[in-house]
Design a protein around this motif. Structure first.
Motif, PDB file in Angstrom:
ATOM      1  N   ALA A  22      -6.146  10.766  -7.798  1.00  0.00           N
ATOM      2  CA  ALA A  22      -5.984   9.800  -6.720  1.00  0.00           C
ATOM      3  C   ALA A  22      -7.343   9.188  -6.400  1.00  0.00           C
ATOM      4  N   THR A  23      -7.319   7.988  -5.864  1.00  0.00           N
ATOM      5  CA  THR A  23      -8.566   7.406  -5.351  1.00  0.00           C
ATOM      6  C   THR A  23      -9.088   8.281  -4.214  1.00  0.00           C
ATOM      7  N   ALA A  24      -8.161   8.919  -3.504  1.00  0.00           N
ATOM      8  CA  ALA A  24      -8.557   9.816  -2.404  1.00  0.00           C
ATOM      9  C   ALA A  24      -9.487  10.936  -2.882  1.00  0.00           C
ATOM     10  N   GLN A  25      -9.297  11.370  -4.132  1.00  0.00           N
ATOM     11  CA  GLN A  25     -10.195  12.406  -4.678  1.00  0.00           C
ATOM     12  C   GLN A  25     -11.629  11.871  -4.770  1.00  0.00           C
ATOM     13  N   ILE A  26     -11.751  10.634  -5.223  1.00  0.00           N
ATOM     14  CA  ILE A  26     -13.075  10.018  -5.354  1.00  0.00           C
ATOM     15  C   ILE A  26     -13.674   9.811  -3.960  1.00  0.00           C
ATOM     16  N   VAL A  27     -12.823   9.390  -3.010  1.00  0.00           N
ATOM     17  CA  VAL A  27     -13.287   9.187  -1.633  1.00  0.00           C
ATOM     18  C   VAL A  27     -13.739  10.518  -1.018  1.00  0.00           C
ATOM     19  N   LYS A  28     -13.051  11.607  -1.347  1.00  0.00           N
ATOM     20  CA  LYS A  28     -13.481  12.932  -0.872  1.00  0.00           C
ATOM     21  C   LYS A  28     -14.914  13.215  -1.332  1.00  0.00           C
ATOM     22  N   ASP A  29     -15.180  12.962  -2.627  1.00  0.00           N
ATOM     23  CA  ASP A  29     -16.531  13.209  -3.157  1.00  0.00           C
ATOM     24  C   ASP A  29     -17.548  12.260  -2.515  1.00  0.00           C
ATOM     25  N   LEU A  30     -17.125  11.023  -2.266  1.00  0.00           N
ATOM     26  CA  LEU A  30     -18.015  10.037  -1.664  1.00  0.00           C
ATOM     27  C   LEU A  30     -18.369  10.427  -0.223  1.00  0.00           C
ATOM     28  N   ILE A  31     -17.366  10.902   0.528  1.00  0.00           N
ATOM     29  CA  ILE A  31     -17.617  11.307   1.920  1.00  0.00           C
ATOM     30  C   ILE A  31     -18.571  12.514   1.953  1.00  0.00           C
ATOM     31  N   ASP A  32     -18.385  13.441   0.998  1.00  0.00           N
ATOM     32  CA  ASP A  32     -19.340  14.558   0.882  1.00  0.00           C
ATOM     33  C   ASP A  32     -20.750  14.017   0.637  1.00  0.00           C
TER      34      ASP A  32
ATOM     35  N   PRO B 146       0.814  -1.218   0.000  1.00  0.00           N
ATOM     36  CA  PRO B 146       0.000   0.000   0.000  1.00  0.00           C
ATOM     37  C   PRO B 146       0.849   1.272   0.000  1.00  0.00           C
ATOM     38  N   ASP B 147       0.427   2.237  -0.801  1.00  0.00           N
ATOM     39  CA  ASP B 147       1.077   3.545  -0.851  1.00  0.00           C
ATOM     40  C   ASP B 147       0.205   4.560  -0.109  1.00  0.00           C
ATOM     41  N   GLY B 148       0.554   5.823  -0.227  1.00  0.00           N
ATOM     42  CA  GLY B 148      -0.174   6.865   0.497  1.00  0.00           C
ATOM     43  C   GLY B 148      -1.638   6.959   0.088  1.00  0.00           C
ATOM     44  N   ASP B 149      -1.911   6.691  -1.187  1.00  0.00           N
ATOM     45  CA  ASP B 149      -3.301   6.762  -1.648  1.00  0.00           C
ATOM     46  C   ASP B 149      -4.096   5.545  -1.167  1.00  0.00           C
ATOM     47  N   ALA B 150      -3.473   4.381  -1.192  1.00  0.00           N
ATOM     48  CA  ALA B 150      -4.153   3.162  -0.720  1.00  0.00           C
ATOM     49  C   ALA B 150      -4.522   3.303   0.756  1.00  0.00           C
ATOM     50  N   ILE B 151      -3.550   3.699   1.575  1.00  0.00           N
ATOM     51  CA  ILE B 151      -3.798   3.856   3.013  1.00  0.00           C
ATOM     52  C   ILE B 151      -4.697   5.066   3.270  1.00  0.00           C
ATOM     53  N   GLY B 152      -4.402   6.183   2.603  1.00  0.00           N
ATOM     54  CA  GLY B 152      -5.146   7.419   2.855  1.00  0.00           C
ATOM     55  C   GLY B 152      -6.612   7.309   2.470  1.00  0.00           C
ATOM     56  N   SER B 153      -6.876   6.768   1.271  1.00  0.00           N
ATOM     57  CA  SER B 153      -8.275   6.687   0.827  1.00  0.00           C
ATOM     58  C   SER B 153      -9.043   5.671   1.661  1.00  0.00           C
ATOM     59  N   SER B 154      -8.416   4.538   2.001  1.00  0.00           N
ATOM     60  CA  SER B 154      -9.141   3.511   2.747  1.00  0.00           C
ATOM     61  C   SER B 154      -9.338   3.922   4.212  1.00  0.00           C
ATOM     62  N   LEU B 155      -8.326   4.551   4.814  1.00  0.00           N
ATOM     63  CA  LEU B 155      -8.470   4.995   6.201  1.00  0.00           C
ATOM     64  C   LEU B 155      -9.493   6.138   6.302  1.00  0.00           C
TER      65      LEU B 155
ATOM     66  N   PRO C 293     -10.550  16.799  11.191  1.00  0.00           N
ATOM     67  CA  PRO C 293      -9.136  16.639  10.809  1.00  0.00           C
ATOM     68  C   PRO C 293      -8.749  15.160  10.690  1.00  0.00           C
ATOM     69  N   GLU C 294      -9.371  14.291  11.499  1.00  0.00           N
ATOM     70  CA  GLU C 294      -9.036  12.853  11.496  1.00  0.00           C
ATOM     71  C   GLU C 294      -9.459  12.198  10.178  1.00  0.00           C
ATOM     72  N   ILE C 295     -10.535  12.692   9.580  1.00  0.00           N
ATOM     73  CA  ILE C 295     -10.969  12.143   8.285  1.00  0.00           C
ATOM     74  C   ILE C 295     -10.225  12.838   7.140  1.00  0.00           C
ATOM     75  N   ALA C 296     -10.048  14.140   7.261  1.00  0.00           N
ATOM     76  CA  ALA C 296      -9.441  14.904   6.164  1.00  0.00           C
ATOM     77  C   ALA C 296      -7.949  14.599   5.986  1.00  0.00           C
ATOM     78  N   THR C 297      -7.243  14.304   7.078  1.00  0.00           N
ATOM     79  CA  THR C 297      -5.785  14.119   6.986  1.00  0.00           C
ATOM     80  C   THR C 297      -5.399  12.923   6.109  1.00  0.00           C
ATOM     81  N   PRO C 298      -5.964  11.714   6.318  1.00  0.00           N
ATOM     82  CA  PRO C 298      -5.598  10.625   5.410  1.00  0.00           C
ATOM     83  C   PRO C 298      -6.040  10.866   3.964  1.00  0.00           C
ATOM     84  N   VAL C 299      -7.190  11.508   3.774  1.00  0.00           N
ATOM     85  CA  VAL C 299      -7.661  11.775   2.406  1.00  0.00           C
ATOM     86  C   VAL C 299      -6.683  12.731   1.702  1.00  0.00           C
ATOM     87  N   LEU C 300      -6.252  13.761   2.416  1.00  0.00           N
ATOM     88  CA  LEU C 300      -5.280  14.687   1.824  1.00  0.00           C
ATOM     89  C   LEU C 300      -3.940  13.979   1.565  1.00  0.00           C
ATOM     90  N   THR C 301      -3.587  13.053   2.438  1.00  0.00           N
ATOM     91  CA  THR C 301      -2.354  12.286   2.238  1.00  0.00           C
ATOM     92  C   THR C 301      -2.380  11.556   0.897  1.00  0.00           C
TER      93      THR C 301
END
Ligand SMILES: [Mn+2]
Length: 325
Positions: free
Chosen positions: A136-146, A38-47, A154-162
């Motif tokens: 990044a998958t994190a971008q899609i996860v950002k839209d999904l969380i919205d 896992p890279d930063g996007d794998a961990i960040g988007s899933s966390l 901050p606990e949700i936003a930090t891994p997504v930004l990572t």
């Protein structure tokens, strides 16, 4: 850039809403996984998604093996061990995984939701949102969380930004679109400590610096310097290895960089390219995949000595196709 592989997902927002509605209504357990190594996007988007689903009081489990350099993002009690079977009635959410065989921690079975940005993703799963136009998958996860209506913390936003930071090479790669920067600004607005986060993401174990010295002693230039290669010499601890391809790729005059490391299953290669040369085309010919400027493959059953000529032959073909030879 390969336009076909960067085409946006048709009906993107409709699919985001469908996945959000589905997740919101689920009564059964949800298991969130991402890819091997896992890279930063794998961990960040899933966390990020795991924490958002927790905020909705879902029965959610995150199966992951966070690498050392990302462990600071994660609390010890947040991640679980791999499972052999997905329990009856559970939903498996797969993030950032270009193909089912890349998924780590659980078999791809049952009700699967596939969220990814790799153009080569075969759109597996019952529901999928695969948008190669996203950085990044994190971008899609950002839209999904919205769309889930979760209140950002901050606990949700930090891994997504990572995920956004790491998949754009600290906002330096060509995939750093205005959308990425707008999203990053929004996430920082949710309370991410940006300077602290980016500083922490650059920390490396002491052994890394010794490993880098050993790796740099293997650097080779081919085809008049169009290709730069390096490999991991034996005896280097995997935890000390890093994005060495991201260092050698800056050799002046190079259009493609390949980093090789010998593993039990074969030789793993990481590829970076520019100037109309496709790392993805090279990776696909070697049995792997990825994005046009950044891709990878595993040459199964080969030794380092056997892998080099194979890599050189395929890169030569690609340099010819791109008009450099
Ligand atoms: Mn990614």
């Amino acid at each position: 850039m390969d336009a076909a592989h960067n085409a946006p997902e048709p009906r993107y927002w409709e699919k985001i809403r469908t996945v959000a509605d589905t997740l919101r209504e689920l009564e059964g357990p949800i298991i969130v996984v991402s890819h091997v190594d896992p890279d930063g996007d794998a961990i960040g988007s899933s966390l990020g998604l795991f924490r958002a689903l927790q905020a909705l009081d879902k029965k959610v489990t995150w199966i992951a093996d966070p690498p050392r350099f990302l462990r600071f993002l994660v609390r010890e009690d947040e991640y679980s061990d791999p499972i052999q079977h997905v329990p009856e009635g559970a939903t498996l959410v797969v993030l950032d995984s270009a193909e089912p065989s890349r998924v780590a921690g659980a078999p791809v079975e049952g009700f699967v939701i596939n969220i990814d940005h790799h153009g080569t993703n075969p759109r597996f799963g019952y529901l999928s949102v695969v948008d190669p136009s996203k950085a990044a998958t994190a971008q899609i996860v950002k839209d999904l969380i919205d769309a889930l209506g979760v209140t950002w913390t901050p606990e949700i936003a930090t891994p997504v930004l990572t995920g956004l930071i790491t998949d754009t090479g600290n906002f330096r790669f060509a995939n750093t679109t205005p959308e990425v920067l707008h999203t990053a600004a929004e996430l920082v607005g949710y309370g991410v400590q940006l300077a602290e986060l980016t500083d922490r993401l650059q920390w490396r174990p002491v052994g890394y610096f010794k490993a880098m010295g050993a790796v740099l002693s293997t650097v080779g230039f081919h085809f008049g310097g169009l290709l730069v290669t390096a490999h991991m010499p034996p005896g280097i601890n995997e935890e000390d290895s890093d994005d060495f391809v991201g260092i050698i790729r800056y050799a002046e005059g190079s259009q493609i960089a390949v980093f090789l490391r010998e593993r039990e299953e074969g030789v793993k290669i990481s590829i970076r390219s520019r100037g109309g040369v496709s790392a993805q085309a090279v990776a696909v010919k070697l049995g792997g995949g990825g994005h046009v400027p950044a891709a990878g493959a595993t040459l199964r059953g080969l030794t380092l000595e056997e892998a080099y000529p194979r890599v050189l032959a395929v890169v030569e073909e690609e340099l010819r196709r791109a008009g450099y030879l």
